[in-house]
Design a protein around this motif. Structure first.
Motif, PDB file in Angstrom:
ATOM      1  N   PHE A 198      49.963  48.041  44.696  1.00 60.69           N
ATOM      2  CA  PHE A 198      48.670  48.384  45.374  1.00 60.69           C
ATOM      3  C   PHE A 198      47.392  48.329  44.127  1.00 60.69           C
ATOM      4  O   PHE A 198      46.460  48.429  44.693  1.00 60.69           O
ATOM      5  N   LEU A 199      47.860  48.486  42.972  1.00 61.44           N
ATOM      6  CA  LEU A 199      46.820  48.463  41.857  1.00 61.44           C
ATOM      7  C   LEU A 199      46.112  47.326  42.040  1.00 61.44           C
ATOM      8  O   LEU A 199      46.591  46.208  41.785  1.00 61.44           O
ATOM      9  N   PRO A 200      44.765  47.270  41.900  1.00 63.50           N
ATOM     10  CA  PRO A 200      43.981  46.240  41.405  1.00 63.50           C
ATOM     11  C   PRO A 200      44.178  45.740  40.040  1.00 63.50           C
ATOM     12  O   PRO A 200      44.594  46.464  39.097  1.00 63.50           O
ATOM     13  N   VAL A 201      44.158  44.474  39.747  1.00 57.37           N
ATOM     14  CA  VAL A 201      44.361  43.743  38.667  1.00 57.37           C
ATOM     15  C   VAL A 201      43.215  43.865  37.799  1.00 57.37           C
ATOM     16  O   VAL A 201      42.352  43.173  38.269  1.00 57.37           O
ATOM     17  N   PRO A 202      43.323  44.409  36.674  1.00 57.98           N
ATOM     18  CA  PRO A 202      42.034  44.758  35.638  1.00 57.98           C
ATOM     19  C   PRO A 202      41.582  43.345  35.070  1.00 57.98           C
ATOM     20  O   PRO A 202      42.486  42.349  34.839  1.00 57.98           O
ATOM     21  N   GLN A 203      40.309  43.203  35.041  1.00 53.58           N
ATOM     22  CA  GLN A 203      39.554  42.137  34.550  1.00 53.58           C
ATOM     23  C   GLN A 203      39.305  42.122  33.229  1.00 53.58           C
ATOM     24  O   GLN A 203      39.029  41.269  32.255  1.00 53.58           O
ATOM     25  N   LYS A 204      39.634  43.265  32.498  1.00 54.48           N
ATOM     26  CA  LYS A 204      39.531  43.546  31.034  1.00 54.48           C
ATOM     27  C   LYS A 204      40.425  44.316  30.570  1.00 54.48           C
ATOM     28  O   LYS A 204      41.267  45.106  31.344  1.00 54.48           O
TER      29      LYS A 204
END
Length: 483
Positions: A198-204
């Motif tokens: 459920f963790l959002p995928v980081p963009q950086k």
């Protein structure tokens, strides 16, 4: 019309989740809690030497436990770099899988080789811990760094204490078997694995996918620490502009070069950053203590249960490992918090503190070697862990206060790698059956001597510093009187 409104509502909710720092913080903290809530961990050695696995103390000490050190060393550096390159979440999922495999094997496999495989997968778990601590900085703004750091670290301490207390209560009061304790741990780490999805995928990320080269960890004025005059300008925080030798931003580099060239350029820049930071004498000394002491601390933690089982065999004595670990964790947390309220000029007194508390660590290890009393061993361990946690907290801040978040993460990883190399040398020479294969009591004599060596280095250095400062002050007073 209701359908359109429902889609619009879902899109708004997803956008709010993506922008909020609260959602990823809650999920990563849940992951941290369940991954650290392991009631069986304090009773690993009694479990391995008991009827479930029926291994001898010598097999556990000299053949099984050393594998963790070797696998951790082999995996740490590649996992550290891959974690940043793939932006954390895949490595957190890999850690969850490794947790599950570790405890499935602990529950159902038997024999020395099977337990060595367990240690390999646990080495993967510990190598991947960097993803837990680094993930949150890639999904929240710098304004929230201090708050989310306290949440993420506090929840792991709470979970470790909860697991130790729960394990002790179940063993002492409910007479729960070690096998069922491991089953509870398997359920807990499986929940941690589910949380990772459920963790959002980081963009950086910190190194390979940076958006801003000048994001830094907020400074604090509460501790009275200052940047020493010998810290290179390139190693100090710069919030206004990136360092001139940084070149174009990584995202620009990625657009102008092939991916493999971008990776190579980042690696070269990381090596330059390390060279610049270690050219600071202050950072070098704190990092030297970090690496030396962490190697000894991890070695003691790895074999302390073996010593306890040697002093009071679990098959014929009451086992209080969980209670001792819970108290040790609490004392470590208390000493860590106390550092934030102590007003000390660490530039002047830091090396003296490192020497004194390292000497206390050495004394507690000698106590554990020379005594036959299990309660004295427990007391020595509590003192040992409290002193180390006090100093490692101080060292962490003394290094972090002078660096950007990216450079701090780099030094943190490299210091731990050096510590692991030292720990591996200790394991090969002192523990491994292919080396000296010393008895557990003799090992703690070696570890006490090792911390005595660390204390000697920093006590001598602090005496030299104070004498030099005193001579300098005398010279300044003499020059003024001449005028």
């Amino acid at each position: 019309m209701p359908k359109v409104q429902e889609i619009w509502t879902m899109d708004c909710w997803k956008g709010a989740v993506g922008r909020s720092w609260i959602y990823p913080t809650l999920i990563i903290c849940a992951n941290g809690f369940f991954s650290m809530m392991r009631p069986s961990e304090s009773f690993l050695t009694p479990y391995l030497t008991g009827p479930d696995k029926n291994l001898t103390i010598e097999e556990v000490t000299n053949q099984v436990f050393p594998v963790w050190t070797y696998s951790y060393l082999a995996l740490l550096l590649p996992v550290f770099l891959i974690t940043d390159y793939v932006r954390y979440k895949p490595v957190l999922l890999l850690q969850g899988i490794s947790f599950i495999v570790t405890w499935l094997l602990l529950l159902f496999a038997r024999g020395v080789v099977a337990m060595q495989i367990v240690e390999f997968f646990y080495g993967m778990v510990t190598a991947a811990e960097v993803a837990y601590y680094a993930y949150i900085y890639s999904v929240v703004s710098t304004d929230h760094y201090q708050r989310v750091t306290s949440y993420c670290r506090s929840i792991t301490l709470v979970a470790a204490t909860t697991g130790a207390v729960l394990g002790q209560l179940l063993v002492s009061l409910a007479d729960v078997s070690y096998f069922h304790l491991n089953a509870i741990t398997l359920a807990s780490v499986s929940l941690a694995f589910l949380c990772s999805f459920f963790l959002p995928v980081p963009q950086k990320s910190m190194f390979f996918h940076r958006r801003e080269s000048s994001e830094t960890l907020p400074r604090t004025d509460k501790t009275g620490a200052t940047i020493s005059c010998d810290t290179p300008p390139s190693c100090q925080e710069d919030k206004s502009s990136p360092s001139p030798d940084m070149g174009p931003a990584p995202e620009q580099q990625a657009g102008n070069a092939k991916p493999q060239h971008h990776v190579l350029r980042v690696l070269v820049q990381l090596s330059k950053d390390l060279r610049d930071c270690y050219s600071s004498r202050k950072l070098l000394y704190w990092s030297l203590w970090w690496a030396l002491a962490t190697a000894g601390f991890n070695q003691v933690l790895n074999y302390i249960q073996v010593l306890w089982d040697f002093r009071a065999p679990s098959h014929s004595s009451a086992v209080y490992n969980g209670a001792v670990e819970a108290i040790a964790t609490f004392l470590g947390s208390a000493t860590s918090m106390a550092v934030g309220y102590v007003k000390v000029n660490w530039d002047l007194s830091g090396e003296l503190a490192l020497g004194i508390f390292s000497a206390m660590d050495a004394g507690s290890l000698f106590l554990m070697h020379f005594t036959d009393n299990i309660w004295a061993c427990y007391a020595g361990y509590l003192v040992f862990k409290a002193c180390y946690m006090l100093l490692i907290t101080t060292a962490t801040f003394q290094i972090a206060v002078n660096l950007s978040m990216e450079r701090y993460a780099l030094m943190f990883g490299f210091n731990n790698f050096v510590a692991l190399v030292i720990q591996t040398i200790l394991t090969v020479v002192v523990v491994d059956s292919k080396g000296l294969g010393l008895s557990i009591s003799t090992q703690f004599l070696i570890y006490g001597s090792y911390f005595t060596f660390i204390a000697g280095i920093f006590l001598i250095r602090s005496i030299y510093t104070m004498i030099s400062l005193n001579c300098r002050n005398i010279n300044v007073v003499g020059e003024r009187s001449d005028h």
